[in-house]
Scaffold this motif. Structure first.
Motif, PDB file in Angstrom:
ATOM      1  N   ASP A  86     -78.386  -6.397  -8.981  1.00  0.00           N
ATOM      2  CA  ASP A  86     -79.472  -6.630 -10.062  1.00  0.00           C
ATOM      3  C   ASP A  86     -79.293  -5.723 -11.362  1.00  0.00           C
ATOM      4  OD1 ASP A  86     -82.266  -6.366 -11.435  1.00  0.00           O
ATOM      5  OD2 ASP A  86     -82.648  -7.783  -9.997  1.00  0.00           O
ATOM      6  N   ILE A  87     -79.081  -6.375 -12.511  1.00  0.00           N
ATOM      7  CA  ILE A  87     -78.593  -5.404 -13.455  1.00  0.00           C
ATOM      8  C   ILE A  87     -79.551  -4.560 -13.876  1.00  0.00           C
ATOM      9  CG2 ILE A  87     -77.847  -5.630 -15.901  1.00  0.00           C
ATOM     10  CD1 ILE A  87     -75.793  -6.207 -13.933  1.00  0.00           C
ATOM     11  N   ASP A  88     -80.849  -5.116 -14.271  1.00  0.00           N
ATOM     12  CA  ASP A  88     -82.040  -4.252 -14.668  1.00  0.00           C
ATOM     13  C   ASP A  88     -82.337  -3.142 -13.595  1.00  0.00           C
ATOM     14  OD1 ASP A  88     -82.310  -5.859 -16.998  1.00  0.00           O
ATOM     15  OD2 ASP A  88     -83.892  -6.966 -16.299  1.00  0.00           O
ATOM     16  N   LYS A  89     -82.317  -3.246 -12.457  1.00  0.00           N
ATOM     17  CA  LYS A  89     -82.611  -2.296 -11.497  1.00  0.00           C
ATOM     18  C   LYS A  89     -81.407  -1.154 -11.513  1.00  0.00           C
ATOM     19  CE  LYS A  89     -85.186  -4.616  -7.747  1.00  0.00           C
ATOM     20  NZ  LYS A  89     -85.050  -5.007  -6.413  1.00  0.00           N
ATOM     21  N   ALA A  90     -80.055  -1.634 -11.666  1.00  0.00           N
ATOM     22  CA  ALA A  90     -79.068  -0.735 -11.924  1.00  0.00           C
ATOM     23  C   ALA A  90     -79.405   0.019 -13.158  1.00  0.00           C
ATOM     24  CB  ALA A  90     -77.752  -1.608 -11.838  1.00  0.00           C
ATOM     25  N   ARG A  91     -79.534  -0.520 -14.303  1.00  0.00           N
ATOM     26  CA  ARG A  91     -79.672   0.013 -15.605  1.00  0.00           C
ATOM     27  C   ARG A  91     -80.900   1.303 -15.343  1.00  0.00           C
ATOM     28  NH1 ARG A  91     -81.547  -3.424 -19.829  1.00  0.00           N
ATOM     29  NH2 ARG A  91     -80.915  -1.468 -21.269  1.00  0.00           N
TER      30      ARG A  91
ATOM     31  N   VAL B  89     -68.053  -5.761 -16.044  1.00  0.00           N
ATOM     32  CA  VAL B  89     -69.470  -5.847 -15.936  1.00  0.00           C
ATOM     33  C   VAL B  89     -70.228  -5.859 -16.946  1.00  0.00           C
ATOM     34  CG1 VAL B  89     -71.402  -4.341 -14.626  1.00  0.00           C
ATOM     35  CG2 VAL B  89     -69.267  -4.862 -13.531  1.00  0.00           C
ATOM     36  N   GLU B  90     -69.820  -5.102 -18.106  1.00  0.00           N
ATOM     37  CA  GLU B  90     -70.351  -4.692 -19.600  1.00  0.00           C
ATOM     38  C   GLU B  90     -70.283  -6.225 -20.237  1.00  0.00           C
ATOM     39  OE1 GLU B  90     -68.327  -1.484 -21.327  1.00  0.00           O
ATOM     40  OE2 GLU B  90     -69.781  -0.066 -20.319  1.00  0.00           O
ATOM     41  N   ALA B  91     -69.131  -7.000 -20.192  1.00  0.00           N
ATOM     42  CA  ALA B  91     -69.207  -8.225 -20.778  1.00  0.00           C
ATOM     43  C   ALA B  91     -70.099  -9.228 -19.982  1.00  0.00           C
ATOM     44  CB  ALA B  91     -67.441  -8.687 -20.646  1.00  0.00           C
ATOM     45  N   LEU B  92     -70.062  -9.225 -18.794  1.00  0.00           N
ATOM     46  CA  LEU B  92     -70.836 -10.302 -18.079  1.00  0.00           C
ATOM     47  C   LEU B  92     -72.383  -9.772 -18.498  1.00  0.00           C
ATOM     48  CD1 LEU B  92     -69.388 -10.236 -14.601  1.00  0.00           C
ATOM     49  CD2 LEU B  92     -69.563 -12.081 -16.073  1.00  0.00           C
ATOM     50  N   VAL B  93     -72.728  -8.756 -18.839  1.00  0.00           N
ATOM     51  CA  VAL B  93     -74.295  -8.323 -19.178  1.00  0.00           C
ATOM     52  C   VAL B  93     -74.267  -8.528 -20.505  1.00  0.00           C
ATOM     53  CG1 VAL B  93     -75.541  -6.304 -19.633  1.00  0.00           C
ATOM     54  CG2 VAL B  93     -74.504  -6.402 -17.461  1.00  0.00           C
ATOM     55  N   ALA B  94     -73.203  -8.510 -21.381  1.00  0.00           N
ATOM     56  CA  ALA B  94     -73.509  -8.852 -22.558  1.00  0.00           C
ATOM     57  C   ALA B  94     -73.563 -10.296 -22.880  1.00  0.00           C
ATOM     58  CB  ALA B  94     -72.117  -8.304 -23.469  1.00  0.00           C
ATOM     59  N   SER B  95     -73.121 -11.147 -21.873  1.00  0.00           N
ATOM     60  CA  SER B  95     -73.272 -12.411 -21.878  1.00  0.00           C
ATOM     61  C   SER B  95     -74.790 -12.871 -21.615  1.00  0.00           C
ATOM     62  CB  SER B  95     -71.948 -13.215 -21.088  1.00  0.00           C
ATOM     63  OG  SER B  95     -72.434 -13.044 -19.635  1.00  0.00           O
ATOM     64  N   GLY B  96     -75.319 -12.138 -21.018  1.00  0.00           N
ATOM     65  CA  GLY B  96     -76.748 -12.694 -20.698  1.00  0.00           C
ATOM     66  C   GLY B  96     -76.931 -12.413 -19.200  1.00  0.00           C
ATOM     67  N   ALA B  97     -76.074 -12.127 -18.213  1.00  0.00           N
ATOM     68  CA  ALA B  97     -76.410 -12.191 -16.731  1.00  0.00           C
ATOM     69  C   ALA B  97     -77.135 -11.048 -16.598  1.00  0.00           C
ATOM     70  CB  ALA B  97     -74.549 -11.844 -16.113  1.00  0.00           C
ATOM     71  N   LYS B  98     -77.855 -11.407 -15.443  1.00  0.00           N
ATOM     72  CA  LYS B  98     -78.967 -10.472 -14.858  1.00  0.00           C
ATOM     73  C   LYS B  98     -78.718 -10.104 -13.685  1.00  0.00           C
ATOM     74  CE  LYS B  98     -82.075 -10.290 -18.567  1.00  0.00           C
ATOM     75  NZ  LYS B  98     -82.210  -9.079 -18.966  1.00  0.00           N
ATOM     76  N   LYS B  99     -77.945 -10.799 -12.965  1.00  0.00           N
ATOM     77  CA  LYS B  99     -77.614 -10.520 -11.446  1.00  0.00           C
ATOM     78  C   LYS B  99     -75.961 -10.818 -11.552  1.00  0.00           C
ATOM     79  CE  LYS B  99     -82.045 -11.054  -9.185  1.00  0.00           C
ATOM     80  NZ  LYS B  99     -82.787 -11.899  -8.314  1.00  0.00           N
ATOM     81  N   ILE B 100     -75.250  -9.999 -10.890  1.00  0.00           N
ATOM     82  CA  ILE B 100     -73.865 -10.178 -10.578  1.00  0.00           C
ATOM     83  C   ILE B 100     -73.545 -10.096  -9.129  1.00  0.00           C
ATOM     84  CG2 ILE B 100     -71.699  -9.375 -11.197  1.00  0.00           C
ATOM     85  CD1 ILE B 100     -72.739  -8.467 -13.616  1.00  0.00           C
ATOM     86  N   TYR B 101     -72.740 -11.059  -8.701  1.00  0.00           N
ATOM     87  CA  TYR B 101     -72.263 -10.707  -7.253  1.00  0.00           C
ATOM     88  C   TYR B 101     -70.810 -10.783  -7.500  1.00  0.00           C
ATOM     89  CZ  TYR B 101     -71.118 -15.691  -6.519  1.00  0.00           C
ATOM     90  OH  TYR B 101     -70.633 -17.079  -6.804  1.00  0.00           O
ATOM     91  N   ALA B 102     -70.045  -9.982  -6.358  1.00  0.00           N
ATOM     92  CA  ALA B 102     -68.711  -9.918  -6.254  1.00  0.00           C
ATOM     93  C   ALA B 102     -68.105 -10.749  -5.050  1.00  0.00           C
ATOM     94  CB  ALA B 102     -68.345  -8.389  -6.171  1.00  0.00           C
ATOM     95  N   ALA B 103     -67.003 -11.149  -5.219  1.00  0.00           N
ATOM     96  CA  ALA B 103     -66.370 -11.732  -4.074  1.00  0.00           C
ATOM     97  C   ALA B 103     -64.842 -11.535  -4.003  1.00  0.00           C
ATOM     98  CB  ALA B 103     -66.738 -13.359  -4.149  1.00  0.00           C
ATOM     99  N   SER B 104     -64.201 -11.627  -2.926  1.00  0.00           N
ATOM    100  CA  SER B 104     -62.721 -11.451  -2.705  1.00  0.00           C
ATOM    101  C   SER B 104     -62.339 -11.899  -1.309  1.00  0.00           C
ATOM    102  CB  SER B 104     -62.310 -10.080  -2.995  1.00  0.00           C
ATOM    103  OG  SER B 104     -60.988  -9.663  -2.938  1.00  0.00           O
TER     104      SER B 104
END
Length: 222
Positions: free
Chosen positions: A138-143, A181-196
């Motif tokens: 959660d981007i806002d929590k992380a910030r 991550v910075e580019a995703l946040v700049a694009s407006g993402a509020k939550k990010i998940y990672a997968a591999s």
């Protein structure tokens, strides 16, 4: 006692004021790296709202700066997927955006159209299921947590940046992770998940706004 430190941090967090430098409380620390007791309510830490950048501006961050493959020096306006894409061959970001007319590559430097064939970026998107999702952020929590950590670390003289970072089983360049991550946040993402899928497969970071970043693992690293 560490109580003056904890009290000051909690007071600042709850009031939204800047966090005090730990240098102010240096006499309260018996040794460096002491763990702070207590807990800060991150929901009360003040952060500035992020105004999303235009998708094509955010995509520019991943274009090649000096490449023999000149098509990678531009942002790809993909009419088929209705998105803009930037990649330098080792990392990629794709952000939803309405694209009118035909697909095209526009130079990130001078805005001119680049003639050439953009790589088929969709073929490297890893297939994701519940077993391949590594974590959610959660981007806002992380910030907010970052704001607290920034206040705690004001007295650090230097920050050692690791040469590599593990995300799941894959080893990645930490600069690429940070930029993505910075580019995703700049694009407006509020939550990010990672997968591999595995250590040899690309890692996908996907935002809740439909934007995605893909990072290739470092070669020869386990």
């Amino acid at each position: 006692s560490n109580s003056p430190v904890v009290a000051a941090l909690i007071e600042a967090a709850e009031s939204g004021k800047p966090l005090p430098s730990i240098e102010r409380f240096k006499d309260a620390f018996p040794y460096e790296g002491v763990a702070l007791p207590g807990r800060v309510d991150l929901s009360k830490v003040a952060i500035r709202p992020i105004k999303p950048a235009a998708p094509d501006i955010a995509a520019k961050s991943h274009t090649a700066k000096d490449s023999s493959r000149f098509v990678l020096e531009g942002v790809y306006y993909d009419a088929e997927s209705q998105s803009v894409v930037g990649t330098d061959g080792r990392r990629l970001i794709a952000i939803p955006q309405k694209v009118e007319g035909k697909s095209r590559i526009i130079s990130a430097i001078d805005g001119r159209e680049i003639q050439g064939q953009f790589p088929n970026w969709r073929q490297i998107i890893p297939k994701v299921d519940k077993d391949t999702i590594l974590f959610n952020v959660d981007i806002d929590k992380a910030r907010r947590a970052g704001t607290v950590l920034s206040g705690i670390n004001k007295t650090l003289k230097s920050l050692v940046v690791p040469a590599k970072v593990k995300v799941g089983m894959a080893t990645l360049d930490p600069v690429y992770v940070k930029d993505s991550v910075e580019a995703l946040v700049a694009s407006g993402a509020k939550k990010i998940y990672a997968a591999s899928k595995d250590d040899a497969s690309p890692v996908m970071l996907r935002g809740d706004n439909g934007a995605m970043a893909i990072i290739m693992p470092m070669r020869g690293e386990k």
